[in-house]
Scaffold this motif. Structure first.
Motif, PDB file in Angstrom:
ATOM      1  N   GLU A   1      72.913  67.349  59.364  1.00 32.24           N
ATOM      2  CA  GLU A   1      71.612  67.300  60.051  1.00 32.24           C
ATOM      3  C   GLU A   1      71.746  67.239  61.571  1.00 32.24           C
ATOM      4  O   GLU A   1      70.772  67.439  62.271  1.00 32.24           O
ATOM      5  N   ARG A   2      72.899  66.908  62.062  1.00 29.85           N
ATOM      6  CA  ARG A   2      73.185  66.713  63.496  1.00 29.85           C
ATOM      7  C   ARG A   2      72.602  65.393  64.002  1.00 29.85           C
ATOM      8  O   ARG A   2      73.273  64.665  64.691  1.00 29.85           O
ATOM      9  N   GLU A   3      71.364  65.111  63.694  1.00 27.84           N
ATOM     10  CA  GLU A   3      70.720  63.844  64.036  1.00 27.84           C
ATOM     11  C   GLU A   3      69.685  63.535  62.962  1.00 27.84           C
ATOM     12  O   GLU A   3      69.097  64.459  62.398  1.00 27.84           O
ATOM     13  N   ALA A   4      69.468  62.247  62.722  1.00 25.83           N
ATOM     14  CA  ALA A   4      68.457  61.864  61.733  1.00 25.83           C
ATOM     15  C   ALA A   4      68.034  60.430  61.981  1.00 25.83           C
ATOM     16  O   ALA A   4      68.762  59.641  62.595  1.00 25.83           O
ATOM     17  N   THR A   5      66.867  60.090  61.490  1.00 20.64           N
ATOM     18  CA  THR A   5      66.374  58.719  61.527  1.00 20.64           C
ATOM     19  C   THR A   5      66.672  58.073  60.169  1.00 20.64           C
ATOM     20  O   THR A   5      67.025  58.759  59.206  1.00 20.64           O
ATOM     21  N   VAL A   6      66.497  56.770  60.101  1.00 26.59           N
ATOM     22  CA  VAL A   6      66.676  56.087  58.815  1.00 26.59           C
ATOM     23  C   VAL A   6      65.639  56.588  57.815  1.00 26.59           C
ATOM     24  O   VAL A   6      65.940  56.741  56.631  1.00 26.59           O
ATOM     25  N   GLN A   7      64.432  56.889  58.290  1.00 32.09           N
ATOM     26  CA  GLN A   7      63.406  57.426  57.392  1.00 32.09           C
ATOM     27  C   GLN A   7      63.854  58.761  56.791  1.00 32.09           C
ATOM     28  O   GLN A   7      63.659  59.011  55.598  1.00 32.09           O
ATOM     29  N   ASP A   8      64.492  59.604  57.613  1.00 33.50           N
ATOM     30  CA  ASP A   8      65.031  60.870  57.095  1.00 33.50           C
ATOM     31  C   ASP A   8      66.054  60.602  55.997  1.00 33.50           C
ATOM     32  O   ASP A   8      66.064  61.273  54.961  1.00 33.50           O
ATOM     33  N   VAL A   9      66.929  59.634  56.244  1.00 34.64           N
ATOM     34  CA  VAL A   9      67.959  59.263  55.272  1.00 34.64           C
ATOM     35  C   VAL A   9      67.307  58.799  53.969  1.00 34.64           C
ATOM     36  O   VAL A   9      67.700  59.224  52.878  1.00 34.64           O
ATOM     37  N   MET A  10      66.302  57.947  54.094  1.00 36.42           N
ATOM     38  CA  MET A  10      65.611  57.443  52.909  1.00 36.42           C
ATOM     39  C   MET A  10      64.981  58.585  52.110  1.00 36.42           C
ATOM     40  O   MET A  10      65.111  58.641  50.887  1.00 36.42           O
TER      41      MET A  10
ATOM     42  N   GLU B   1      64.824  54.707  71.408  1.00 32.93           N
ATOM     43  CA  GLU B   1      63.382  54.667  71.180  1.00 32.93           C
ATOM     44  C   GLU B   1      63.144  54.626  69.670  1.00 32.93           C
ATOM     45  O   GLU B   1      63.919  55.162  68.893  1.00 32.93           O
ATOM     46  N   GLN B   2      62.044  54.028  69.263  1.00 36.70           N
ATOM     47  CA  GLN B   2      61.708  53.974  67.845  1.00 36.70           C
ATOM     48  C   GLN B   2      61.046  55.269  67.423  1.00 36.70           C
ATOM     49  O   GLN B   2      60.198  55.761  68.153  1.00 36.70           O
ATOM     50  N   PRO B   3      61.351  55.885  66.344  1.00 34.14           N
ATOM     51  CA  PRO B   3      62.453  55.489  65.472  1.00 34.14           C
ATOM     52  C   PRO B   3      63.792  55.946  66.058  1.00 34.14           C
ATOM     53  O   PRO B   3      63.900  57.028  66.627  1.00 34.14           O
ATOM     54  N   ARG B   4      64.787  55.095  65.906  1.00 34.58           N
ATOM     55  CA  ARG B   4      66.121  55.427  66.403  1.00 34.58           C
ATOM     56  C   ARG B   4      66.672  56.641  65.668  1.00 34.58           C
ATOM     57  O   ARG B   4      66.424  56.835  64.491  1.00 34.58           O
ATOM     58  N   ARG B   5      67.462  57.414  66.404  1.00 36.59           N
ATOM     59  CA  ARG B   5      68.103  58.591  65.820  1.00 36.59           C
ATOM     60  C   ARG B   5      69.607  58.346  65.816  1.00 36.59           C
ATOM     61  O   ARG B   5      70.145  57.700  66.713  1.00 36.59           O
TER      62      ARG B   5
END
Length: 198
Positions: free
Chosen positions: A38-47, A76-80
């Motif tokens: 993904e190169r970058e993701a948030t915890v929400q993306d992971v979930m 910044e929220q959400p952290r990446r």
């Protein structure tokens, strides 16, 4: 996270221990491979994408950050979050074999959770055996070896060789250039790159 000889021994040992965690825990390896894709993701993306509970997703991401293999790219929220490239070479105690631990190998280990053939192969041959099978899988996809040659070289059944080669095929296609024919198996390292003078 490529390692060279000018690094302090303590840093190299810490890096090795961090990578060892990835290789021992398929869930962490799966998360690392996901973040690499993904190169970058948030915890929400992971979930959402890995179907993990919130607590589990935060725990795994924090463990990878603490291990130094994942960085926070945006406070910044959400952290990446993004991975640090891993390229660590380990030599056996006897000094007769070298294994390069790369994102492709970590991805293969992460698939242990969802692929019974990879899980069985690791149980029987360990992560080092999987690393060797990955080398053969790259060569197979380039048309340089067959499952029978792999079976003979590694003293395993042709069926076992074919099963692991098929299981590793998606990893190979995601991480390697399979159009690069002409490289012999003895010229490939575990990372799938040609060895020798550049």
């Amino acid at each position: 996270m490529s390692r060279t000889s000018n690094r302090a021994d303590g840093d190299i040992v810490q890096d090795f221990l961090s990578v060892a965690d990835l290789l021992e825990e398929p869930q962490l390896a799966q998360l690392y491979a996901y973040l690499a894709r993904e190169r970058e993701a948030t915890v929400q993306d992971v979930m959402d994408d890995l179907e993990l509970a919130q607590g589990t997703a935060y725990s795994y991401v924090n463990r990878l950050v603490d291990a130094g293999v994942v960085d926070v790219t945006d406070d910044e929220q959400p952290r990446r979050y993004a991975v640090r490239e891993i390229d660590l070479t380990v030599t056996t105690a006897a000094g007769d074999r070298e294994y390069t631990i790369t994102p492709a190998l970590i991805d293969a280990v992460g698939r242990r959770e969802t692929d019974a053939d990879i899980d069985i192969y690791i149980d029987r041959h360990g992560v080092a055996g999987l690393a060797t099978a990955l080398t053969y899988a790259v060569a197979r996809e380039r048309g340089e070896v067959t499952h029978r040659l792999m079976a003979e070289d590694l003293n395993i059944s042709p069926l076992a060789a074919e099963m692991i080669l098929q299981a590793l095929r998606p990893v190979v296609h995601e991480h390697y250039d399979t159009e690069e024919a002409g490289t012999g198996l003895d010229e490939l390292d575990i990372d799938g790159n040609e060895t020798g003078d550049a």
